[in-house]
Motif scaffolding. Sequence first.
Motif, PDB file in Angstrom:
ATOM      1  N   THR A  81     115.195  56.651   6.245  1.00  0.00           N
ATOM      2  CA  THR A  81     114.993  58.019   5.724  1.00  0.00           C
ATOM      3  C   THR A  81     115.122  59.038   6.843  1.00  0.00           C
ATOM      4  OG1 THR A  81     113.549  57.195   3.964  1.00  0.00           O
ATOM      5  CG2 THR A  81     113.394  59.538   4.503  1.00  0.00           C
ATOM      6  N   GLU A 107     115.551  53.772  -3.671  1.00  0.00           N
ATOM      7  CA  GLU A 107     115.291  54.677  -2.549  1.00  0.00           C
ATOM      8  C   GLU A 107     116.523  54.820  -1.659  1.00  0.00           C
ATOM      9  OE1 GLU A 107     111.820  55.558   0.803  1.00  0.00           O
ATOM     10  OE2 GLU A 107     111.706  53.758  -0.456  1.00  0.00           O
ATOM     11  N   ILE A 111     118.209  58.491  -0.649  1.00  0.00           N
ATOM     12  CA  ILE A 111     118.412  59.064   0.691  1.00  0.00           C
ATOM     13  C   ILE A 111     119.894  59.190   1.054  1.00  0.00           C
ATOM     14  CG2 ILE A 111     116.169  58.218   1.493  1.00  0.00           C
ATOM     15  CD1 ILE A 111     117.669  56.070   3.108  1.00  0.00           C
TER      16      ILE A 111
END
Length: 329
Positions: A81, A107, A111
């Motif tokens: 991230t 996720e 990102i």
Amino acid sequence: MLLDNHGRKINYLRLAVTDRCNLRCFYCMPEEGLQWLSRKELMTYEEMLQICSLLVKMGIEKIRITGGEPFVRKDIMQFLTSLSKLSGIKELTITTNGVLTAPHVPELKKIGVHSINLSLDTLDANRFFSITGRDEFKNVMTTLEELLKHDIEVKINAVVMDGKNTEDILSLVELTKDLPVSVRFIEEMPFNGDSHLYGGLQWDYVRILDEISSKYPGIKKITDPLYSTSYNYEIPGHRGSIGIIAAYSRTFCGTCNRIRITPVGELKTCLYDDGVLNIKDLVRQGITEDKLTERLLNALNNRAKDGWEAQGLRVVHNGVHESMATIGG
């Protein structure tokens, strides 16, 4: 723009975040296993971010995270991230074996991970166990399903090994019929820790293509993207594509745009060199950004012309006896 001494543009970094892996593929590790690096020897995430930030300023546009297996390292998603937020990165990609990856896919999509290279040498669960030493085939296939469900580009990497998985070549090609994946077949390389096979390569890129053509005579060459390491093909009526990477034959060195950093911070300007500069050590010694930039530029200005030259320079020391797990395989 970063250029080496042969006029090649350098804009791609392969960063290995760990030497550890949860598989035991025989072509990657020596039979006796590896002595894992201690935590102190590994770069910290902060050091990696510092180094990546500098390299992006210098001209690196694409970063691929590798290992070992990246997802065995604790807090990897926090690092990814942070990395994704670096100004100047155009592409963030990951190479993974898929064993632990599936839960992180949403996720990764969030990102902005551009694509995933998924290591998968066979579609047969028993051969998977034979090659990897672990019963994790179902987890890898779940990762493949999740990546496709979340519209993340998937490249399947299969190392072609004589007597081990050549019967899987055509079944892997068949994946491209209904799935929007690129299946890339890779020549086996001398990085299992003991240079075991280099009496001669049995399955080079020509033989791999011949095998595919035997069932798919309509296969046709398509334009290779800039800096591509693979010869790329498509089969009429198939959603996906085929790539063949001449990793041992080293036919793509003339356009190589990549550098590597190992988990201990060793800069490799060629996969086949034995490291030209330890960036981690310099950072820990408190080197200034200007001085580090100077050292990096000097390394690129002394880059081998190709993988054969790089390997020749290291033969004086100990030949090629590394494991892919320790150099970002």
